[in-house]
Design a protein around this motif. Structure first.
Motif, PDB file in Angstrom:
ATOM      1  N   VAL A 183     -25.909 -66.615  61.145  1.00 61.23           N
ATOM      2  CA  VAL A 183     -26.908 -65.561  61.287  1.00 61.23           C
ATOM      3  C   VAL A 183     -27.932 -66.012  62.311  1.00 61.23           C
ATOM      4  O   VAL A 183     -28.472 -67.121  62.222  1.00 61.23           O
ATOM      5  N   LEU A 184     -28.220 -65.166  63.290  1.00 58.96           N
ATOM      6  CA  LEU A 184     -29.253 -65.422  64.290  1.00 58.96           C
ATOM      7  C   LEU A 184     -30.487 -64.618  63.920  1.00 58.96           C
ATOM      8  O   LEU A 184     -30.395 -63.413  63.655  1.00 58.96           O
ATOM      9  N   GLY A 185     -31.646 -65.269  63.882  1.00 57.24           N
ATOM     10  CA  GLY A 185     -32.894 -64.588  63.566  1.00 57.24           C
ATOM     11  C   GLY A 185     -33.895 -64.707  64.701  1.00 57.24           C
ATOM     12  O   GLY A 185     -33.994 -65.756  65.351  1.00 57.24           O
ATOM     13  N   LEU A 186     -34.625 -63.624  64.948  1.00 56.19           N
ATOM     14  CA  LEU A 186     -35.624 -63.585  66.019  1.00 56.19           C
ATOM     15  C   LEU A 186     -36.934 -63.039  65.472  1.00 56.19           C
ATOM     16  O   LEU A 186     -36.946 -62.039  64.752  1.00 56.19           O
ATOM     17  N   ARG A 187     -38.041 -63.686  65.826  1.00 51.03           N
ATOM     18  CA  ARG A 187     -39.341 -63.182  65.385  1.00 51.03           C
ATOM     19  C   ARG A 187     -40.448 -63.846  66.192  1.00 51.03           C
ATOM     20  O   ARG A 187     -40.251 -64.896  66.811  1.00 51.03           O
ATOM     21  N   TYR A 188     -41.627 -63.209  66.182  1.00 49.51           N
ATOM     22  CA  TYR A 188     -42.845 -63.856  66.667  1.00 49.51           C
ATOM     23  C   TYR A 188     -43.435 -64.639  65.508  1.00 49.51           C
ATOM     24  O   TYR A 188     -43.495 -64.153  64.372  1.00 49.51           O
ATOM     25  N   ARG A 189     -43.873 -65.832  65.789  1.00 50.80           N
ATOM     26  CA  ARG A 189     -44.311 -66.745  64.742  1.00 50.80           C
ATOM     27  C   ARG A 189     -45.464 -66.172  63.906  1.00 50.80           C
ATOM     28  O   ARG A 189     -45.560 -66.415  62.699  1.00 50.80           O
ATOM     29  N   LYS A 190     -46.366 -65.397  64.527  1.00 49.29           N
ATOM     30  CA  LYS A 190     -47.531 -64.873  63.819  1.00 49.29           C
ATOM     31  C   LYS A 190     -47.371 -63.404  63.435  1.00 49.29           C
ATOM     32  O   LYS A 190     -48.353 -62.721  63.146  1.00 49.29           O
ATOM     33  N   ASP A 191     -46.143 -62.940  63.396  1.00 52.62           N
ATOM     34  CA  ASP A 191     -45.873 -61.557  62.995  1.00 52.62           C
ATOM     35  C   ASP A 191     -45.893 -61.465  61.471  1.00 52.62           C
ATOM     36  O   ASP A 191     -44.960 -61.877  60.794  1.00 52.62           O
ATOM     37  N   ARG A 192     -46.965 -60.915  60.923  1.00 54.87           N
ATOM     38  CA  ARG A 192     -47.119 -60.845  59.470  1.00 54.87           C
ATOM     39  C   ARG A 192     -46.096 -59.929  58.817  1.00 54.87           C
ATOM     40  O   ARG A 192     -45.777 -60.088  57.634  1.00 54.87           O
ATOM     41  N   ALA A 193     -45.580 -58.965  59.564  1.00 52.57           N
ATOM     42  CA  ALA A 193     -44.633 -58.005  58.985  1.00 52.57           C
ATOM     43  C   ALA A 193     -43.347 -58.681  58.518  1.00 52.57           C
ATOM     44  O   ALA A 193     -42.662 -58.177  57.624  1.00 52.57           O
ATOM     45  N   THR A 194     -42.995 -59.829  59.117  1.00 44.71           N
ATOM     46  CA  THR A 194     -41.754 -60.500  58.740  1.00 44.71           C
ATOM     47  C   THR A 194     -41.934 -61.408  57.525  1.00 44.71           C
ATOM     48  O   THR A 194     -40.946 -61.933  57.001  1.00 44.71           O
ATOM     49  N   GLY A 195     -43.172 -61.569  57.065  1.00 44.81           N
ATOM     50  CA  GLY A 195     -43.424 -62.370  55.872  1.00 44.81           C
ATOM     51  C   GLY A 195     -42.894 -63.788  56.009  1.00 44.81           C
ATOM     52  O   GLY A 195     -43.005 -64.414  57.066  1.00 44.81           O
TER      53      GLY A 195
END
Length: 244
Positions: A183-195
């Protein structure tokens, strides 16, 4: 000229009789790109076109919003009203897989049966981020990408850590990852929506979860707040897993 003029519109009917529209384009292994809120925006379509150009058959399911409408407060509000009044989507419940997953798994099976190969790719983003995990429960999916997963809404620690999966589907995802379906995951480190969902994925999947995090408070890694590295990592991931 419409951005979707070069795409073929169709309807997919699942085994339970549920029918939903899709748009299709390209040749090569199949990839299902599941749009974010507020829908099939120009940015989502542009990203999907890049996947097509990389040598894949891309299918865009259409779940909510108006195709080609841009993301703005008005379209976001309209799409939220749609999803919040639909039983097909989960918003706050934990330990539950969204009912829409069954239709997506049917689509994946149909696409794989037609195109062959090791399987198809599934990519979810934002509100639909966890849908890629739910779809990979089916063995027709050989590559899952989770881009800024945001459901259930990260209100409280339990919801912030939840993957929008039932216990049985969670076990199935763990088993499939252990068998080689990364599984590949992508996010911004300070994105609160991703919990804290990336922490949950690391704990459950270990090295079979490839988490890519970018600095800042952005959200849509592949579209509105696009990171070129994110796009490149997705294309490389699909290339390796689906063309191998």
């Amino acid at each position: 000229m419409s951005l979707l003029d070069s795409w073929t519109r169709d309807l997919h009917e699942a085994e339970d009789g549920t029918i939903r529209p899709t748009y299709r384009k390209g040749t090569g292994p199949g990839v299902i790109v599941i749009h974010e809120l507020p829908g099939l925006t120009p940015a989502v379509i542009d990203f999907a076109d890049e996947v097509v150009e990389a040598g894949f058959t891309v299918v865009l399911p259409h779940f909510f919003g108006h195709p080609e409408a841009r993301s703005n407060p008005g379209t976001l509000t309209g799409a939220l009203v749609q999803v919040c009044t639909s039983s097909e989507f989960t918003k706050l419940a934990t330990g539950v897989t969204a009912p829409l997953a069954d239709w997506l798994r049917s689509l994946a099976r149909t696409l794989h049966a037609e195109l062959g190969g090791p399987g198809v790719g599934a990519l979810g983003m934002c509100f639909t981020g966890g849908f890629a995990l739910a779809t990979m429960v089916d063995e027709s999916v050989a590559a899952a990408v989770v881009a800024q997963p945001s459901v259930p809404f990260a209100i409280g620690k339990k919801r912030a850590a939840d993957l929008n999966l039932s216990p049985a589907d969670t076990d199935a995802v763990v088993a499939r990852a252990a068998a080689g379906c990364q599984v590949l995951g992508l996010r911004y480190r300070k994105d609160r929506a991703t919990g804290t969902r990336f922490d949950t994925l690391r704990e459950l999947l270990g090295d079979n979860f490839v988490g890519v995090e970018f600095e800042g408070k952005g959200h849509a890694t592949l579209t509105e707040h696009r990171q070129q590295e994110a796009v490149d990592r997705v294309l490389e991931f699909f290339e390796e897993k689906l063309k191998g």
